[in-house]
Every structure is written in C-alpha cells, then in structure tokens.
Design a protein around this motif. Structure first.
Motif, PDB file in Angstrom:
ATOM      1  N   GLY A  75       4.169   5.386 -14.625  1.00 25.52           N
ATOM      2  CA  GLY A  75       3.972   4.068 -14.028  1.00 25.52           C
ATOM      3  C   GLY A  75       2.942   4.075 -12.908  1.00 25.52           C
ATOM      4  O   GLY A  75       2.643   5.127 -12.329  1.00 25.52           O
ATOM      5  N   GLU A  76       2.408   2.901 -12.628  1.00 22.13           N
ATOM      6  CA  GLU A  76       1.391   2.727 -11.592  1.00 22.13           C
ATOM      7  C   GLU A  76       1.676   1.462 -10.792  1.00 22.13           C
ATOM      8  O   GLU A  76       2.215   0.481 -11.313  1.00 22.13           O
ATOM      9  N   LYS A  77       1.291   1.489  -9.546  1.00 23.45           N
ATOM     10  CA  LYS A  77       1.465   0.311  -8.700  1.00 23.45           C
ATOM     11  C   LYS A  77       0.705  -0.876  -9.296  1.00 23.45           C
ATOM     12  O   LYS A  77      -0.393  -0.734  -9.830  1.00 23.45           O
ATOM     13  N   HIS A  78       1.314  -2.029  -9.213  1.00 20.00           N
ATOM     14  CA  HIS A  78       0.711  -3.258  -9.708  1.00 20.00           C
ATOM     15  C   HIS A  78       1.445  -4.428  -9.083  1.00 20.00           C
ATOM     16  O   HIS A  78       2.553  -4.284  -8.580  1.00 20.00           O
ATOM     17  N   ILE A  79       0.838  -5.575  -9.126  1.00 20.80           N
ATOM     18  CA  ILE A  79       1.474  -6.799  -8.644  1.00 20.80           C
ATOM     19  C   ILE A  79       1.902  -7.606  -9.855  1.00 20.80           C
ATOM     20  O   ILE A  79       1.056  -8.034 -10.644  1.00 20.80           O
ATOM     21  N   PRO A  80       3.187  -7.818 -10.063  1.00 20.54           N
ATOM     22  CA  PRO A  80       3.610  -8.673 -11.168  1.00 20.54           C
ATOM     23  C   PRO A  80       2.921 -10.033 -11.086  1.00 20.54           C
ATOM     24  O   PRO A  80       2.795 -10.618 -10.001  1.00 20.54           O
ATOM     25  N   GLU A  81       2.468 -10.509 -12.223  1.00 21.08           N
ATOM     26  CA  GLU A  81       1.660 -11.735 -12.257  1.00 21.08           C
ATOM     27  C   GLU A  81       2.360 -12.903 -11.561  1.00 21.08           C
ATOM     28  O   GLU A  81       1.723 -13.697 -10.870  1.00 21.08           O
ATOM     29  N   GLY A  82       3.667 -12.995 -11.704  1.00 16.86           N
ATOM     30  CA  GLY A  82       4.395 -14.114 -11.124  1.00 16.86           C
ATOM     31  C   GLY A  82       4.479 -14.101  -9.616  1.00 16.86           C
ATOM     32  O   GLY A  82       4.931 -15.079  -9.009  1.00 16.86           O
ATOM     33  N   LEU A  83       4.047 -13.004  -8.968  1.00 12.82           N
ATOM     34  CA  LEU A  83       4.085 -12.930  -7.508  1.00 12.82           C
ATOM     35  C   LEU A  83       2.737 -13.254  -6.871  1.00 12.82           C
ATOM     36  O   LEU A  83       2.629 -13.292  -5.641  1.00 12.82           O
ATOM     37  N   LYS A  84       1.721 -13.498  -7.680  1.00 11.84           N
ATOM     38  CA  LYS A  84       0.395 -13.776  -7.130  1.00 11.84           C
ATOM     39  C   LYS A  84       0.274 -15.235  -6.710  1.00 11.84           C
ATOM     40  O   LYS A  84       0.718 -16.142  -7.414  1.00 11.84           O
ATOM     41  N   GLU A  85      -0.306 -15.436  -5.525  1.00  9.95           N
ATOM     42  CA  GLU A  85      -0.580 -16.768  -4.996  1.00  9.95           C
ATOM     43  C   GLU A  85       0.686 -17.628  -4.918  1.00  9.95           C
ATOM     44  O   GLU A  85       0.694 -18.797  -5.301  1.00  9.95           O
ATOM     45  N   LYS A  86       1.749 -17.030  -4.411  1.00 11.87           N
ATOM     46  CA  LYS A  86       3.018 -17.742  -4.279  1.00 11.87           C
ATOM     47  C   LYS A  86       3.482 -17.832  -2.829  1.00 11.87           C
ATOM     48  O   LYS A  86       4.657 -18.056  -2.575  1.00 11.87           O
ATOM     49  N   GLY A  87       2.579 -17.590  -1.870  1.00 15.11           N
ATOM     50  CA  GLY A  87       2.960 -17.722  -0.472  1.00 15.11           C
ATOM     51  C   GLY A  87       3.762 -16.561   0.062  1.00 15.11           C
ATOM     52  O   GLY A  87       4.364 -16.667   1.133  1.00 15.11           O
ATOM     53  N   VAL A  88       3.795 -15.456  -0.690  1.00  6.56           N
ATOM     54  CA  VAL A  88       4.443 -14.238  -0.205  1.00  6.56           C
ATOM     55  C   VAL A  88       3.403 -13.135  -0.112  1.00  6.56           C
ATOM     56  O   VAL A  88       2.407 -13.133  -0.834  1.00  6.56           O
ATOM     57  N   LEU A  89       3.661 -12.203   0.766  1.00  7.11           N
ATOM     58  CA  LEU A  89       2.835 -11.005   0.884  1.00  7.11           C
ATOM     59  C   LEU A  89       3.468  -9.932  -0.002  1.00  7.11           C
ATOM     60  O   LEU A  89       4.685  -9.744   0.028  1.00  7.11           O
ATOM     61  N   VAL A  90       2.668  -9.255  -0.797  1.00 10.94           N
ATOM     62  CA  VAL A  90       3.185  -8.241  -1.714  1.00 10.94           C
ATOM     63  C   VAL A  90       2.640  -6.867  -1.322  1.00 10.94           C
ATOM     64  O   VAL A  90       1.427  -6.686  -1.179  1.00 10.94           O
ATOM     65  N   VAL A  91       3.555  -5.926  -1.145  1.00 12.34           N
ATOM     66  CA  VAL A  91       3.203  -4.514  -0.957  1.00 12.34           C
ATOM     67  C   VAL A  91       3.629  -3.792  -2.225  1.00 12.34           C
ATOM     68  O   VAL A  91       4.811  -3.776  -2.571  1.00 12.34           O
TER      69      VAL A  91
END
Length: 271
Positions: A75-91
């Motif tokens: 596995g590799e780090k990634h941002i799930p598509e549903g978390l993009k541009e939703k007003g949250v910060l993602v680490v």
C-alpha cells in the motif's frame, strides 16, 4: 449498531463542501521522524513520510489522518477521492512494511505520524483539538491501536484521549493477521493480546465510529470481531461508540463510508 443500505448511502450528503474560491494545497513527502534508527535509516527515510492536503484560506480546520490498507505488507499513502475539497485537512501517511520490519514498528510509525500532526498541523491551518484518526483495513487497525493503547503516543508526551475521534474502516480489533504470521500463529487462530485493540478497551477512549462491510461479504469475520469490540466498549461504560454495517459492500467499502466519516467529523467538531 446500525445497518445502512445502498439506497440510503447514495443519498447521504457530503457534509463539507468547497467554499467559493477556496484553494487547496498539497505538501508532499514530509518526514515525520526527528531521529532515525541506524539499522533502518535508508528504509525509514523512504517510507516514513506523509502528505498534507489543506485549504489555504481557512483556519482551525478539522484534521483527518488517513492510514492506507494493505495488510501491513503493501500500500501507498493517498487521499481518498471523497475527502478532497470537503473543508477538511487530510494527512495521509506511509509507514514501514512487513517483511522489512516486524511488529510493533508499524504501530510505532503510525503513532509518530499522529504525534507529528499534533505538533505541526497548526502551520497548515489545522486545529490540533480536532484531529480524527482513520484508515482502511490495516490502516483502520493502526488507527485503533494508536488511539486505544495510550503507550504509543505517550512517548511523545501526547495523551491519546486528545484525539477527537477514531474512525477505523474494517480494521482488525483482534491482533492483526500479519503480526500473527510473524509469530507463527495461523491466520484462522484469533488472538487478543497487547497488539489487539480489543485488549485495550477503556471507558475514557476517544469517540469512535466503527464501520464495516456487510457481515456476509466481509473478510475473515471482520464484522463479528468489530461487533465484539463495540459490545465490550459498551460494557466498560464508553458512552460514544457506534457501529455501522454497510449492506451491499464487502471489505472494499471505503467509498460509501467516506460520507459517514465526514458527518462524524462535522458532528464532533461542533461539540
């Protein structure tokens, strides 16, 4: 415990929406360890990195720390598509993998990444009082271990109860099967020891949202062990834990679970 059906899930709104003109920035490959282990220096430098995806024009933003799945072997780090541009910060976090390391290094890496987040996220407009830890499968297991066994974060002078919420997606609550494999224990033999979130059930743990796929479609009894964890958290007196079973989905249930995560983050951020 609640069961969610496919039609309902398709109607669940994404609770955080992009504000007009809001800009997001991605900062990649930040080292989250201050010091290196000599015997692991090259591999540690390669794997122990995280990305920060944040809205530039907001302040005190809720933070979602995401650990990828892959059985602690891939596995590799990634941002799930549903978390993009939703007003949250993602680490989103990479961690070292079997067979190059063995337990508890995976959990130690996860804790180091969460500790980095507590100590640095204000630089990226994040709110350290609204840090939610989540992930899918092995990532869900790591999220639970960091939040339930307080020893991992205490190394960094952080109380695990400072986590605003734990949202494991289909994560082991017994000892992870890769850790059992490292110890010569068959994958069909359940173990509950200090490497099991179940071992650390406690009344004062952070709020929890447990999400699995349908019990007949999940892998390796994942729903049932999660349901037992939920029940034992209730038995010890934890007042803020919920279990959701997603009908129509098996182990690969990230997409329909994301709106539930966002609703949970919004609810807890407003308390």
């Amino acid at each position: 415990m609640r069961r969610f059906y496919l039609l309902f899930l398709l109607l669940v709104p994404m609770v955080f929406v992009k504000a007009q003109g809001e800009q997001y920035e991605l900062v990649e490959n930040i080292n989250y360890y201050d010091t290196l282990v000599e015997s692991q220096e090259n591999y540690q430098k390669e794997r122990c990195k995280l990305d920060v995806y944040y809205p530039k024009d907001m302040t005190k933003v809720p933070v979602v720390v995401w650990f990828h799945g892959g059985g602690l072997e891939g596995g590799e780090k990634h941002i799930p598509e549903g978390l993009k541009e939703k007003g949250v910060l993602v680490v989103t976090v990479n961690y070292r993998l079997h067979p190059k390391v063995k337990h508890p290094v995976y959990i130690e890496d996860a804790a180091a990444a969460v500790a980095w987040t507590f100590k640095n996220i204000d630089k990226y407009n994040g709110d350290k009082n609204k840090i939610f830890v989540t992930g899918h499968s092995a990532g869900g297991y790591l999220a639970s271990m960091v939040g339930m066994d307080k020893n991992y974060l205490s190394k960094y002078n952080i109380d695990a109860n400072q986590i605003a919420g734990l949202i494991p997606f289909s994560g082991h609550t017994i000892t992870h099967f890769t850790i059992r494999k490292e110890r010569g224990i068959p994958g069909t033999q359940a173990v509950i020891d200090k490497y099991a979130p179940l071992y650390h059930v406690r009344k004062d743990a952070p709020p929890m949202l447990l999400i699995t796929g349908n019990r007949e479609m999940e892998m390796l009894g994942r729903y049932e062990e999660t349901a037992y964890f939920y029940r034992m958290m209730k038995v010890v007196g934890h007042l803020d834990v919920e279990l959701m079973e997603l009908d129509g989905y098996g182990h690969n249930m990230v997409y329909p679970a994301i709106p539930l995560l966002l609703n949970f983050v919004k609810e807890k951020s407003q308390e």
